[in-house]
Design a protein around this motif. Sequence first.
Motif, PDB file in Angstrom:
ATOM      1  N   LYS A  26     -19.751  51.749 -24.988  1.00 59.24           N
ATOM      2  CA  LYS A  26     -19.352  50.900 -26.105  1.00 59.24           C
ATOM      3  C   LYS A  26     -20.403  49.815 -26.344  1.00 59.24           C
ATOM      4  O   LYS A  26     -20.747  49.516 -27.498  1.00 59.24           O
ATOM      5  N   THR A  27     -20.921  49.225 -25.269  1.00 63.76           N
ATOM      6  CA  THR A  27     -21.969  48.214 -25.395  1.00 63.76           C
ATOM      7  C   THR A  27     -23.199  48.800 -26.087  1.00 63.76           C
ATOM      8  O   THR A  27     -23.779  48.176 -26.978  1.00 63.76           O
ATOM      9  N   MET A  28     -23.563  50.010 -25.686  1.00 66.54           N
ATOM     10  CA  MET A  28     -24.718  50.668 -26.291  1.00 66.54           C
ATOM     11  C   MET A  28     -24.485  50.927 -27.773  1.00 66.54           C
ATOM     12  O   MET A  28     -25.353  50.649 -28.605  1.00 66.54           O
ATOM     13  N   ILE A  32     -26.628  49.438 -30.974  1.00 66.61           N
ATOM     14  CA  ILE A  32     -27.242  50.343 -31.952  1.00 66.61           C
ATOM     15  C   ILE A  32     -26.803  49.950 -33.360  1.00 66.61           C
ATOM     16  O   ILE A  32     -27.612  49.918 -34.294  1.00 66.61           O
ATOM     17  N   LYS A  33     -25.517  49.629 -33.507  1.00 65.77           N
ATOM     18  CA  LYS A  33     -24.997  49.233 -34.820  1.00 65.77           C
ATOM     19  C   LYS A  33     -25.693  47.962 -35.305  1.00 65.77           C
ATOM     20  O   LYS A  33     -26.093  47.878 -36.473  1.00 65.77           O
ATOM     21  N   HIS A  34     -25.877  46.993 -34.415  1.00 64.60           N
ATOM     22  CA  HIS A  34     -26.566  45.758 -34.800  1.00 64.60           C
ATOM     23  C   HIS A  34     -28.031  46.046 -35.158  1.00 64.60           C
ATOM     24  O   HIS A  34     -28.585  45.449 -36.089  1.00 64.60           O
ATOM     25  N   ILE A  64     -24.312  59.199 -21.081  1.00 64.89           N
ATOM     26  CA  ILE A  64     -24.630  60.062 -22.221  1.00 64.89           C
ATOM     27  C   ILE A  64     -25.631  61.100 -21.735  1.00 64.89           C
ATOM     28  O   ILE A  64     -26.314  60.906 -20.723  1.00 64.89           O
ATOM     29  N   HIS A  65     -25.753  62.184 -22.466  1.00 67.40           N
ATOM     30  CA  HIS A  65     -26.686  63.248 -22.097  1.00 67.40           C
ATOM     31  C   HIS A  65     -28.110  62.801 -22.395  1.00 67.40           C
ATOM     32  O   HIS A  65     -28.346  62.026 -23.334  1.00 67.40           O
ATOM     33  N   LYS A  66     -29.056  63.287 -21.607  1.00 65.34           N
ATOM     34  CA  LYS A  66     -30.457  62.874 -21.786  1.00 65.34           C
ATOM     35  C   LYS A  66     -31.005  63.276 -23.146  1.00 65.34           C
ATOM     36  O   LYS A  66     -31.809  62.553 -23.725  1.00 65.34           O
ATOM     37  N   ASN A  67     -30.565  64.411 -23.673  1.00 60.22           N
ATOM     38  CA  ASN A  67     -31.038  64.828 -25.001  1.00 60.22           C
ATOM     39  C   ASN A  67     -30.469  63.932 -26.094  1.00 60.22           C
ATOM     40  O   ASN A  67     -31.152  63.624 -27.073  1.00 60.22           O
TER      41      ASN A  67
END
Length: 83
Positions: A26-28, A32-34, A64-67
């Motif tokens: 969620k933090t990530m 990203i949104k900002h 999350i997945h590396k890809n």
Amino acid sequence: MANHKSAQKRIRSSEKKRVHNHYYAKTMRTMIKHFRNITDKKEAQEKLPELEKLIDKNATRHIIHKNKASNIKSSLMRQMNNM
């Protein structure tokens, strides 16, 4: 409901991990949104390394997945270059 002690412990630990991983994901997503709302290229260049570091950490922790991490970083870099 689980009948074995080990299965009950697995349920407890899985729930703990789920909550922990949700926080980092969620933090990530918020960062990203900002970042996507930034219009100034100079500001974007300052924020991008910090955001990339967070994305890489989440990929390393298997949140999350590396890809997916690579795809996110690529799209953010593309956005910054098009400013």
